[in-house]
Design an enzyme around this catalytic site. Structure first.
Site, mmCIF file in Angstrom:
data_model
loop_
_atom_site.group_PDB
_atom_site.id
_atom_site.type_symbol
_atom_site.label_atom_id
_atom_site.label_comp_id
_atom_site.label_asym_id
_atom_site.label_seq_id
_atom_site.Cartn_x
_atom_site.Cartn_y
_atom_site.Cartn_z
ATOM 1 N N THR A 15 -40.714 -44.158 0.136
ATOM 2 C CA THR A 15 -40.032 -45.232 0.956
ATOM 3 C C THR A 15 -40.951 -46.522 1.205
ATOM 4 O O THR A 15 -40.423 -47.477 1.092
ATOM 5 C CB THR A 15 -39.805 -44.706 2.362
ATOM 6 O OG1 THR A 15 -38.878 -43.429 1.966
ATOM 7 C CG2 THR A 15 -39.217 -45.719 3.075
ATOM 8 N N SER A 61 -40.862 -36.194 -3.311
ATOM 9 C CA SER A 61 -40.364 -34.855 -3.675
ATOM 10 C C SER A 61 -40.362 -34.588 -5.165
ATOM 11 O O SER A 61 -40.357 -33.230 -5.430
ATOM 12 C CB SER A 61 -38.683 -34.797 -3.417
ATOM 13 O OG SER A 61 -38.262 -35.550 -2.249
ATOM 14 N N THR A 279 -50.710 -18.774 8.967
ATOM 15 C CA THR A 279 -49.956 -18.573 10.073
ATOM 16 C C THR A 279 -48.694 -19.500 9.790
ATOM 17 O O THR A 279 -48.825 -20.725 9.741
ATOM 18 C CB THR A 279 -50.469 -18.635 11.349
ATOM 19 O OG1 THR A 279 -49.392 -18.674 12.234
ATOM 20 C CG2 THR A 279 -51.334 -19.834 11.586
HETATM 21 N N1 ASP Z 1 -38.238 -39.226 0.120
HETATM 22 C C1 ASP Z 1 -39.147 -40.147 0.228
HETATM 23 C C2 ASP Z 1 -40.458 -39.649 -0.473
HETATM 24 O O1 ASP Z 1 -41.260 -38.758 0.017
HETATM 25 C C3 ASP Z 1 -39.523 -40.282 1.897
HETATM 26 C C4 ASP Z 1 -40.523 -41.033 2.351
HETATM 27 O O2 ASP Z 1 -41.362 -41.537 1.506
HETATM 28 O O3 ASP Z 1 -40.844 -41.407 3.542
HETATM 29 O O4 ASP Z 1 -40.866 -40.338 -1.271
#
Ligand code: ASP
Length: 344
Positions: A15, A61, A279
Site C-alpha cells: 500500500t 500477499s 502458542t
Molecule cells: N495488501 C497490502 C500488502 O500487504 C496491504 C498493505 O500494504 O497494507 O501488500
C-alpha cells in the site's frame, strides 16, 4: 563539509507505494519517483537517499522466499555503500519478511528497517509519510562513535521501532497496526527519538556480514482447535516432502491429550519431521510440561518454540531447513535464540 549519512530504500510494493487514480479513484502502484514526490520533507533530513525497486512491485500477499533473497541481495551488494537500509513493504506479510531477513543476515552491523503504511502514500491522511521519514531517520542515525544506533533488522510503524522477528500484524485498520508482544520496543518516536539502548542488539564491530541464500519451504502451520480430527492431523503430517510443522497450541503450549495425536507426532519425529510448539496466544510463552496437556508433546519429540511468534517460527524453520539436511541440526538451532527472536 557536512558528513551526511546515506540510506538505500528498497521498494518491494504494498500500500505504501500506491496512489489514487484521479479519474476513477482506483489504487494503482506508483513508481519510486512518484512515491518520493509525495514526501518533499525528505529533503529536510540531510540524508543521501538512493533507491532500488522490485519490478514489478508486489502486494505482500505474494511474497515468497525468493523475494527475501532478492531483498537480501540488494543489501549485500550495496552493504559498503550505505549506512542503513529501509525496506518498503506491504503490511500483510511484513512480519514474516522482517523475521526472514533477520535470520539471513548474519553479522549485521547496519540498520535494516522495514516499514509500510495502512493508507497509500498518495491519499489524504496517509500514514506513509510519517512511517517512511522516521524509518529513514533511524536507518541513518549514528552514535558519537559513528556506529549505527540500531544495527538490527527492525520494523518501524506508527512511532514504534520493534525488533523485526518479534512483530505481528495485529490490526487490519488502525494506523497502530503492529505489535511486539513479547519484546520491548527498541525506539519510541515521539517528540524525541527515544532509544532503549539495553533492548538493542549490537554485534561486535568487526563482524562480517554473511548472507544466507537458500530456504526450504516444506513447512506447514497446524492450528489446534477443539474437535480437530485424527484424519486432519494425519493428512497434514502425510504431505509429501514435509520437513517441519509449526504446531499452534493452546495457552502455554497445550494440545489435546488423545493418544492418537501423540502417536502421529511421534511417528513423524521418528521419520525426521521436526515439530515446533508455538502458542496461539499473542503474548506469553510455551512451557512444555507445565500441564499434563503438553507432557505428551515432550514424549513425541516436539521442540519448544518458547515465546516466538508464528511468523518467526515459520521463517526460522525455512531458513534452518535450507541450511541443514539433518532434523537434529534443525532442532538444536530451533531450541536456541539466533537473532533475539525468543527468550528462554
Ligand atoms: N495488501 C497490502 C500488502 O500487504 C496491504 C498493505 O500494504 O497494507 O501488500
Amino acid at each position: 563539509m557536512e558528513n551526511r549519512s546515506s540510506v538505500l530504500l528498497i521498494f518491494t510494493g504494498g500500500t505504501i507505494s500506491m496512489g489514487e487514480n484521479s479519474s476513477n479513484h482506483s489504487l494503482a502502484p506508483l513508481d519510486t519517483k512518484q512515491v518520493l514526490s509525495f514526501i518533499p520533507e525528505l529533503q529536510m533530513l540531510h540524508v543521501n537517499i538512493a533507491s532500488v525497486s522490485f519490478s514489478p512491485l508486489i502486494d505482500s500477499s505474494d511474497i515468497q522466499p525468493k523475494n527475501w533473497i532478492e531483498i537480501a541481495h540488494h543489501i549485500e551488494t550495496h552493504y559498503n555503500d550505505f549506512d542503513g537500509f529501509v525496506v518498503l513493504h506491504g503490511t500483510d506479510t511484513m512480519a514474516y519478511s522482517a523475521a526472514a531477513l533477520s535470520f539471513m543476515l548474519d553479522g549485521l552491523t547496519k540498520p535494516v528497517i522495514f516499514t509500510g503504511s495502512q493508507l497509500p502514500v498518495g491519499v489524504l491522511r496517509s500514514d506513509a509519510k510519517e512511517n517512511l521519514i522516521t524509518a529513514i531517520e533511524l536507518a541513518a542515525a549514528k552514535n558519537e562513535k559513528g556506529e549505527a544506533m540500531v544495527p538490527e533488522v527492525a520494523l518501524m510503524f506508527e512511532g514504534k521501532l520493534m525488533r523485526g522477528n518479534r512483530t505481528t500484524k495485529r490490526n487490519a485498520e488502525d494506523f497502530d497496526a503492529f505489535a511486539s508482544f513479547n519484546y520491548p520496543e527498541l525506539v519510541r518516536a515521539g517528540v524525541h527519538l527515544k532509544y532503549y539502548e539495553h533492548n538493542i542488539h549490537r554485534e561486535n564491530n568487526n563482524a562480517q556480514l554473511t548472507v544466507a541464500n537458500h530456504f526450504d519451504d516444506n513447512v506447514v502451520v497446524l492450528k489446534m482447535f477443539p474437535g480437530i480430527r485424527p484424519e486432519t492431523v494425519k493428512a497434514i503430517y502425510s504431505i509429501s516432502g514435509l520437513r517441519a510443522v509449526v504446531l499452534e497450541t493452546f495457552g502455554s503450549g497445550n494440545a489435546p491429550t488423545a493418544q492418537w495425536l501423540c502417536d502421529i507426532i511421534s511417528d513423524a519425529t521418528a521419520s525426521g519431521i521436526v515439530t515446533v510448539n508455538v502458542t496461539q496466544c499473542r503474548a506469553g510463552s510455551v512451557e512444555m510440561g507445565h500441564y499434563e496437556a503438553s507432557v505428551n508433546l515432550i514424549k513425541a519429540g516436539v521442540v519448544s518454540g518458547h515465546d516466538m511468534t508464528i511468523e518467526a517460527a515459520v521463517a526460522k524453520l525455512m531458513f534452518l531447513l535450507g541450511k541443514y539436511n539433518s532434523a537434529e541440526d534443525v532442532k538444536r538451532e530451533m531450541a536456541i535464540p539466533l537473532r533475539g527472536e525468543m527468550t528462554i
